[in-house]
Motif scaffolding. Structure first.
Motif, PDB file in Angstrom:
ATOM      1  N   SER A   1       0.845  -1.203   0.000  1.00  0.00           N
ATOM      2  CA  SER A   1       0.000   0.000   0.000  1.00  0.00           C
ATOM      3  C   SER A   1       0.877   1.249   0.000  1.00  0.00           C
ATOM      4  O   SER A   1       2.047   1.221   0.373  1.00  0.00           O
TER       5      SER A   1
ATOM      6  N   PHE B   1      -6.512   5.147  -7.304  1.00  0.00           N
ATOM      7  CA  PHE B   1      -6.162   6.049  -6.213  1.00  0.00           C
ATOM      8  C   PHE B   1      -7.403   6.621  -5.539  1.00  0.00           C
ATOM      9  O   PHE B   1      -8.447   6.787  -6.158  1.00  0.00           O
TER      10      PHE B   1
ATOM     11  N   LYS C   1      -3.237   4.364  -2.162  1.00  0.00           N
ATOM     12  CA  LYS C   1      -3.529   3.281  -3.097  1.00  0.00           C
ATOM     13  C   LYS C   1      -3.284   1.981  -2.362  1.00  0.00           C
ATOM     14  O   LYS C   1      -2.217   1.801  -1.764  1.00  0.00           O
TER      15      LYS C   1
ATOM     16  N   ASP D   1       3.181   2.749 -11.205  1.00  0.00           N
ATOM     17  CA  ASP D   1       2.870   3.887 -10.339  1.00  0.00           C
ATOM     18  C   ASP D   1       4.115   4.676  -9.956  1.00  0.00           C
ATOM     19  O   ASP D   1       4.002   5.726  -9.293  1.00  0.00           O
TER      20      ASP D   1
END
Lengths: 117, 114
Positions: free
Chosen positions: A18, A63, A78, A85
């Motif tokens: 995360s 997101f 996220k 990313d």
């Protein structure tokens, strides 16, 4: 003075983990809030924006961001990061209540995200 | 629909020379903005056009910078004469009418002044 602060200059995260990017603002009233992303060689792309209403905002690419008035924060999250990313992320604000057409964005310093395989 | 385009993508010039950057906004967008990011610093606002009129030029660093938007379409940003501290990435953005409308950014022009 009005300002936007992104406390983390760099964040490294493992793929699948995360991610949370912090943004704090200092304004007299709650401004309009934005998160942009800049991938290598690309322009800035809007991820999401908050004007009013539900404090949890969903954006593109999986997101989301949560507005917390008491903390003057608008953190981006996220749940599971993908290698794509890896980019630089910018928090930005526009003073609310301005009736003039359009308005200038004030940006934070940006957070560069590195994704480890 | 084409996005915001900027030309050139890179420019390397000597101190004292002149450089002109161009921005083509999204068709129909009356609002056009210029921003700049100097190395290691945050992205900062330079100026804002509404159609061909300068709405806000409070961010222009000095009179070496001249922005125009002829006919309310494309815009140019001229730096004359360029100084070392002008190096950075110059972004252009455009939007529709309201303050809450998304600003769409171009890829930027990287300017290096030697």
């Amino acid at each position: 003075a009005q300002s936007v602060t992104q406390p983390d200059i760099h964040i490294t995260v493992s793929e699948g983990a995360s991610l949370e990017l912090r943004c704090n603002y200092s304004y007299g009233a709650t401004p309009y809030l934005f998160w942009y992303v800049q991938s290598p060689g690309q322009g800035l792309q809007l991820l999401l924006k908050y004007f009013s209403g539900d404090t949890l905002v969903q954006g593109i690419k999986g997101f989301e961001a949560e507005f917390k008035r008491s903390q003057s924060s608008f953190n981006l999250r996220k749940p599971s990061v993908h290698w794509s990313d890896a980019a630089e992320y910018f928090c930005a604000v526009v003073p609310a209540g301005i009736k003039a057409a359009g308005n200038k964005l004030t940006f934070g310093g940006g957070t560069r995200v590195l994704v480890k395989p | 629909e084409a996005g915001v385009t900027q030309f050139p993508s890179h420019s390397v010039i000597e101190k004292g020379q002149t450089v002109t950057l161009r921005c083509d906004p999204i068709s129909g967008h009356d609002n056009l903005y210029w921003y700049r990011r100097v190395m290691g610093k945050e992205i900062k606002f330079l100026l804002h056009f509404v159609k061909e009129s300068k709405q806000d030029e409070s961010g222009m660093p000095n009179n070496r910078f001249l922005a125009e938007r002829t006919g309310g379409t494309y815009s140019t940003l001229k730096v004359q004469p360029a100084e070392l501290e002008d190096s950075g990435v110059y972004f252009c953005a455009s939007s529709q009418e309201r303050a809450t409308d998304t600003q769409y950014f171009g890829p930027g022009t990287r300017l290096t002044v030697l």
